[in-house]
Design a protein around this motif. Structure first.
Motif: not given
Length: 248
Positions: A149-172, A176-181
């Motif tokens: 259903s559309m609700d299931e597609i949206v829910r799964i998509g949001q879960s994946i997007e959130h998890a990818m954002t967490v991975r991206k933010d961790a890399i960034i 920062r921790d290595r270079l900014n100082t």
């Protein structure tokens, strides 16, 4: 026929002396002093310069070659600046902005700009996410082959997007921790839309002698994220990100 003067950058006096550089349209580069400031210029052979790759690189090459010859403190000017005469420069820039220019020279003295761009492979990162995240993988496997259903597609998509954002933010954050100082100032810019997968785009103002240590940190990041990231490191460029006059 010359249409005026094409400007590349501003140096504190005495400025570049005896440089044998070639500017846009294969014109020789000269210097012109106004008070405490020395302008690097060539005769403009066009009324207006298109921002082609050739012209942009030619503009940057003049400044980088001047820096390579030891004239490290400079204010790079925006590409395409053509003036009719020096009187207009004095009236429109030197007189109203002279003190601000001097402060910028003090800020940049003994320092250089370096830049980092992080690019990841989203497909490979998504596959790695599924391998490492048991809940998402189980959810994907459970629904595979089913009509969603559309609700299931949206829910799964949001879960994946959130998890990818967490991975991206961790890399960034690791970057920062290595270079900014190591930096005196940092300028974080938007990722370039023309580069697919770019997740981070930053410039750093660092002491000239600190570049080897900074570059070593970049190498360590490259090793740490091998196979996940492409790191583009520019260790020699005019300080465009840190030579901007504040708007009044």
């Amino acid at each position: 026929m010359a249409y005026g003067f094409y400007l590349y950058g501003i140096f504190p006096t005495p400025g570049p002396v005896g440089l044998a550089l070639e500017g846009l349209d294969a014109q020789p580069v000269h210097s012109h002093a106004i008070g405490d400031f020395v302008f690097l210029y060539s005769e403009a052979q066009q009324k207006r310069y298109l921002s082609s790759r050739k012209n942009l690189l030619g503009h940057e090459r003049v400044l980088e070659q001047a820096m390579e010859k030891g004239y490290r403190t400079l204010l790079p000017l925006q590409f395409g600046l053509v003036i009719k005469n020096w009187t207009s420069v004095e009236e429109q820039l030197i007189v109203p902005k002279g003190e601000a220019l001097r402060q910028l020279f003090q800020r940049l003295d003994g320092r250089r700009e370096v830049g980092i761009k992080l690019v990841w492979n989203q497909e490979a990162e998504l596959e790695a996410l599924m391998q490492e995240n048991d809940l998402l993988r189980a959810e994907r496997d459970r629904l595979e082959g089913k009509t969603l259903s559309m609700d299931e597609i949206v829910r799964i998509g949001q879960s994946i997007e959130h998890a990818m954002t967490v991975r991206k933010d961790a890399i960034i954050q690791t970057c920062r921790d290595r270079l900014n100082t190591h930096a005196v100032e940092i300028a974080e810019n938007d990722p370039l839309p023309s580069v697919p997968g770019m997740i981070y785009n930053a410039a750093y103002l660092i002491p000239w002698d600190a570049e080897p240590a900074f570059g070593q940190q970049v190498d360590q990041l490259d090793t740490q994220f091998s196979g996940r990231l492409t790191i583009r490191y520019n260790n020699f460029t005019a300080p465009y990100n840190f030579a901007q006059l504040e708007a009044e």
